[in-house]
Design an enzyme around this catalytic site. Structure first.
Site, PDB file in Angstrom:
ATOM      1  N   GLY A  50       0.795  -1.225   0.000  1.00 52.90           N
ATOM      2  CA  GLY A  50       0.000   0.000   0.000  1.00 52.90           C
ATOM      3  C   GLY A  50       0.826   1.272   0.000  1.00 52.90           C
ATOM      4  N   CYS A  51       2.147   1.130  -0.052  1.00 60.46           N
ATOM      5  CA  CYS A  51       3.007   2.305  -0.124  1.00 60.46           C
ATOM      6  C   CYS A  51       3.418   2.542  -1.569  1.00 60.46           C
ATOM      7  CB  CYS A  51       4.267   2.106   0.716  1.00 60.46           C
ATOM      8  SG  CYS A  51       4.007   2.341   2.466  1.00 60.46           S
ATOM      9  N   GLN A  52       3.470   3.805  -1.931  1.00 58.57           N
ATOM     10  CA  GLN A  52       3.889   4.180  -3.276  1.00 58.57           C
ATOM     11  C   GLN A  52       5.372   3.859  -3.457  1.00 58.57           C
ATOM     12  OE1 GLN A  52       3.201   8.315  -3.998  1.00 58.57           O
ATOM     13  NE2 GLN A  52       3.786   8.216  -6.130  1.00 58.57           N
ATOM     14  N   SER A  53       6.169   4.185  -2.466  1.00 58.25           N
ATOM     15  CA  SER A  53       7.590   3.871  -2.510  1.00 58.25           C
ATOM     16  C   SER A  53       7.815   2.559  -1.758  1.00 58.25           C
ATOM     17  CB  SER A  53       8.396   5.001  -1.888  1.00 58.25           C
ATOM     18  OG  SER A  53       7.833   5.388  -0.663  1.00 58.25           O
TER      19      SER A  53
END
Length: 140
Positions: A50-53
């Site tokens: 769920g993290c972009q990075s």
């Protein structure tokens, strides 16, 4: 220090800055002081979904306390996870599970993040609490 005391300390630190550019710079500095995860733990299993990075979090139980290490490939995200690691590492699983995260709102972090980073923040907190639940289960 208790989780509450650490959170209050973080709120005090962030209140010293007048604007969000200074707060972002401070978060970047915090990211540089993050206890880094060992390379062997930079695995798919330790990536926060769920993290972009990319954000890796590893947890170990030492003396009935959960010790966290982490890393990220993005400097702001690294600062965010550094704040969470500082808050929750070295704490008893029960305290981590029961802790609220209102201090995030108090420093205004969530409202100054892009929607994807805000989702990533929620995912990081959720994963830290899941580790605590797993370790708490082992203690019972």
């Amino acid at each position: 220090m208790t989780i509450q005391e650490i959170q209050e300390e973080i709120v005090d630190e962030f209140s010293m800055f007048d604007d969000w550019m200074q707060r972002y710079e401070y978060m970047i500095e915090l990211g540089k002081s993050l206890p880094l995860i060992q390379e062997k733990y930079k695995t798919e299993d330790n990536i926060i979904k769920g993290c972009q990075s990319k954000v890796w979090v590893h947890a170990e139980m030492k003396d009935n306390k959960v010790e966290f290490t982490a890393d990220s490939d993005a400097i702001i995200t690294k600062g965010i996870i550094a704040i969470l690691i500082r808050t929750f590492s070295g704490q008893h699983p029960t305290d981590i599970i029961k802790a609220d995260t209102n201090f995030i709102d108090e420093i205004g972090l969530k409202e100054h993040l892009s929607p994807t980073r805000a989702n990533g923040l929620v995912s990081m907190i959720k994963q830290i609490k899941l580790y605590a639940v797993a370790y708490q289960t082992q203690l019972n």
